[in-house]
Structures are given as structure tokens and as C-alpha cells.
Design a protein around this motif. Structure first.
Motif, PDB file in Angstrom:
ATOM      1  N   THR A 185       0.892  -1.136  -0.136  1.00  0.00           N
ATOM      2  CA  THR A 185       0.055  -0.007  -0.194  1.00  0.00           C
ATOM      3  C   THR A 185       0.786   1.124   0.036  1.00  0.00           C
ATOM      4  O   THR A 185       0.325   2.392  -0.474  1.00  0.00           O
ATOM      5  CB  THR A 185      -1.099   0.062   1.286  1.00  0.00           C
ATOM      6  N   SER A 235       0.702   3.910  -3.069  1.00  0.00           N
ATOM      7  CA  SER A 235       0.568   5.630  -2.448  1.00  0.00           C
ATOM      8  C   SER A 235       1.721   6.329  -3.118  1.00  0.00           C
ATOM      9  O   SER A 235       1.265   7.596  -3.722  1.00  0.00           O
ATOM     10  CB  SER A 235       0.447   5.786  -1.105  1.00  0.00           C
ATOM     11  N   ALA A 280       0.992   6.679  -7.158  1.00  0.00           N
ATOM     12  CA  ALA A 280      -0.222   7.697  -7.194  1.00  0.00           C
ATOM     13  C   ALA A 280       0.326   9.053  -6.957  1.00  0.00           C
ATOM     14  O   ALA A 280      -0.183   9.869  -7.667  1.00  0.00           O
ATOM     15  CB  ALA A 280      -1.252   7.354  -6.142  1.00  0.00           C
ATOM     16  N   LYS A 340      -7.250  11.519  -9.947  1.00  0.00           N
ATOM     17  CA  LYS A 340      -7.269  10.325  -9.111  1.00  0.00           C
ATOM     18  C   LYS A 340      -6.075   9.222  -9.813  1.00  0.00           C
ATOM     19  O   LYS A 340      -6.016   9.572 -11.329  1.00  0.00           O
ATOM     20  CB  LYS A 340      -8.524   9.709  -9.354  1.00  0.00           C
ATOM     21  N   SER A 341      -5.575   8.632  -9.151  1.00  0.00           N
ATOM     22  CA  SER A 341      -4.701   7.503  -9.773  1.00  0.00           C
ATOM     23  C   SER A 341      -5.343   6.393 -10.355  1.00  0.00           C
ATOM     24  O   SER A 341      -6.722   6.157  -9.875  1.00  0.00           O
ATOM     25  CB  SER A 341      -3.778   6.925  -8.628  1.00  0.00           C
ATOM     26  N   PHE A 395      -5.512   3.361  -9.857  1.00  0.00           N
ATOM     27  CA  PHE A 395      -5.648   2.424  -8.756  1.00  0.00           C
ATOM     28  C   PHE A 395      -6.945   2.884  -8.081  1.00  0.00           C
ATOM     29  O   PHE A 395      -7.782   2.162  -7.334  1.00  0.00           O
ATOM     30  CB  PHE A 395      -4.654   2.227  -7.650  1.00  0.00           C
ATOM     31  N   ASP A 396      -7.446   4.224  -7.905  1.00  0.00           N
ATOM     32  CA  ASP A 396      -8.702   4.622  -7.476  1.00  0.00           C
ATOM     33  C   ASP A 396      -9.851   4.451  -8.407  1.00  0.00           C
ATOM     34  O   ASP A 396     -10.842   4.292  -7.967  1.00  0.00           O
ATOM     35  CB  ASP A 396      -8.570   6.301  -7.191  1.00  0.00           C
ATOM     36  N   THR A 397      -9.506   4.485  -9.729  1.00  0.00           N
ATOM     37  CA  THR A 397     -10.477   4.437 -10.713  1.00  0.00           C
ATOM     38  C   THR A 397     -10.741   3.234 -11.318  1.00  0.00           C
ATOM     39  O   THR A 397     -11.807   2.883 -11.893  1.00  0.00           O
ATOM     40  CB  THR A 397     -10.290   5.348 -11.711  1.00  0.00           C
ATOM     41  N   ASN A 426      -6.517  -4.911  -6.950  1.00  0.00           N
ATOM     42  CA  ASN A 426      -6.381  -3.847  -7.966  1.00  0.00           C
ATOM     43  C   ASN A 426      -4.922  -3.415  -8.185  1.00  0.00           C
ATOM     44  O   ASN A 426      -4.385  -2.883  -9.005  1.00  0.00           O
ATOM     45  CB  ASN A 426      -7.069  -2.514  -7.675  1.00  0.00           C
TER      46      ASN A 426
END
Length: 289
Positions: A8, A12, A15, A24-25, A27-29, A71
Motif C-alpha cells: 500500500t 501511494s 499515485a 485520481k490515480s 488504482f482509485d478508478t 487492484n
């Protein structure tokens, strides 16, 4: 505040720096890891394991690292789903696979994955594992050898000390574990989230404990991968490869721990070639080729 574990933390950082200009990265979308069209839960050994499947062909199991989730492999899933049936799950106590119990070990997670393959009626599969997922891949090849056709692991380690892990990272992990433990001791009733984080931090700091003799039992063709500036020391990655009879070694130059992200194109192509091509023994005069 709950601290970030290696995977994680890596995501981060990715991103923050690689997508600084975007809202947003990826990984967020991405829909991977939260795709209602394919996402399912399986009752596995006392908890509900969340998993998703993509593509058609021979089965390929992909295993994420500490504190990660489905993800994390957003660059691998679409690539390999063109030729394989990709099975990817949130490991016990991570992602959507909630596990309220107090114990967690690599052996438990490995047997969970074996149980998932049984539930899906899959007798054997190709396997990719990153970081803790690489450890689980090695253990799967040792504990359930019939399940693993070929294995590719990146950033895996055999034991938890500075001979295997970069000394700075090892010290950071142990200190982070102690910080969260000390914080939890001051609480009358630590939250489930903190209890869960302590389980993951214990793995990060005090496990695994795999012997060279155990590695000798792995018979499936294995591709052992590491970055030349990985969290895992290259000499340790080399030791893993040298201890598995049917193995190739790939140390990626100019690379850290997150090879499936920062070296995604190379990673996908080399691992894909390894799976599709016949494994060959290189010995005697073959070493001149």
C-alpha cells in the motif's frame, strides 16, 4: 493512525508522483477489485474470500502482497486475460476478504488459495506472486505441488532479517510494528482495523520462515524475479533461484520492489514468455549458448 504496509505504501507513492497531475490515480478508478459483474465470495476455511475472474484459457492465479488487494495488478489482469483465465483474490484479512480472527500466517493464506482452486475445480494453474504473494506462491508449490504448473515470483523472501531484506527497510518495518503495538496497548479496546493491521505487520516483521531444504522440494519451473534495488536484497533473490532446481533468475536493472507497476511492460512480456515457452535445462555446453 494505521500505518501503510509495503504494497500500500508503494501504491501511494506511485499515485503521488506518477499521477500528480491527475485528480485520481488508476488504482482509485479501476474496476478491478470492485467489479460487480464478476466479483464473488467463496466460503473458504472459516471466512468469505472475495475473488474475481477474467478471460478464458488455462487458469492463472495471481497473488498480491502485504496489505494489498486485487487492484494492485491492474496492469497484469487485462494483459494475461487475453490468453488465460485469470483468477485473482483478496487474501485473508486484506481487501474485501474480512477475517476477524487474531491469527494470520503465510501458511494459512496459502491453504486458503488452495481451497479456492479446489472450489473452482481447478487441478493446476500458472501462478504469479508479488512480495508476500511471492512467498505464498513458493509455499503453494511446496505444500500443494500438484496445483502449480509454472510459478513466477517477484520480491519474495525466505526469512525476516537484514540478510534477506534491505537493512533500512527491515528496521523501518520492525519500528512500525512496535509503534502500532505500543499505540494499541494504550487503547481500552483497539478497533478491528488496528487489530487487522497488527496481523499484517507481524507478517512483515517476523515471518516467513522458509528453509533452503524446503525450496529444494519445488519441482515446477520457476521464474524468480527481483529489482536490482529491491526491498529484497538481490543476493537473497539469487539464493532463492539457486535453491530451486528448475528455475530462471531475472534481476531487473533500475528497479525497486514494484516490478509489476514500474516495469509493467517488461514484466508482462517476460512472465508471459516464461509461461508459454518450454522450460529448458541449461547445463554443460549449453552454458555457452
Amino acid at each position: 493512525m494505521i500505518q501503510k504496509t509495503i504494497i500500500t505504501l508503494a501504491l501511494s507513492i506511485f499515485a503521488q508522483f506518477s499521477f500528480a497531475q491527475e485528480a485520481k490515480s488508476p488504482f482509485d478508478t479501476t474496476t478491478y477489485g470492485r467489479n460487480p459483474a464478476v466479483g464473488k465470495y467463496a466460503d473458504i476455511r472459516g471466512f468469505k474470500m472475495y475473488y474475481e475472474t477474467y478471460g478464458k484459457g488455462e487458469p492463472l492465479l495471481i497473488i498480491h502482497g502485504n496489505g494489498g488487494s486485487i487492484n494492485n495488478f491492474l496492469y497484469q489482469i487485462p494483459y494475461f486475460a487475453k490468453n488465460y483465465q485469470v483468477i485473482i483474490a483478496d487474501s485473508r484479512a486484506q481487501g474485501k476478504s474480512v477475517d476477524p480472527t487474531d491469527s494470520l500466517s503465510y501458511e494459512m493464506m496459502t491453504d486458503d488459495l488452495n481451497a479456492l482452486l479446489d472450489k473452482l475445480n481447478l487441478k493446476s494453474c500458472y501462478v504469479i506472486g508479488w512480495s508476500d504473494g511471492g512467498i505464498n506462491g513458493l509455499l503453494l508449490a511446496m505444500r500443494h505441488p500438484d496445483k502449480v504448473k509454472k510459478l513466477a515470483v517477484t520480491g519474495a523472501n525466505l526469512w525476516p532479517d537484514s540478510t534477506a531484506v534491505d537493512p533500512f527497510v527491515y528496521k523501518w518495518a520492525v519500528n512500525m510494528n512496535k509503534t502500532v503495538q505500543d499505540s494499541a496497548k494504550k487503547m481500552k479496546s483497539p478497533s478491528p482495523a488496528i487489530k487487522n493491521e497488527l496481523k499484517l505487520l507481524h507478517l512483515l516483521s517476523y515471518e516467513p520462515h522458509i528453509t533452503i531444504e524446503q525450496l529444494h522440494t519445488i519441482t515446477c519451473p520457476t521464474l524468480v524475479i527481483g529489482g536490482d534495488h529491491d526491498v529484497i536484497q538481490p543476493k537473497h533473490t539469487m539464493l532463492i533461484a539457486q535453491s530451486i532446481k528448475n528455475s530462471y533468475l531475472w534481476i531487473i536493472p533500475n528497479s525497486g520492489h514494484s516490478t509489476p507497476i514500474f516495469k509493467k511492460d517488461q514484466f508482462n512480456q517476460v512472465v508471459g514468455d516464461f509461461f508459454s515457452q518450454e522450460f529448458r535445462t541449461i547445463d554443460q555446453f549449453g552454458r555457452f549458448n
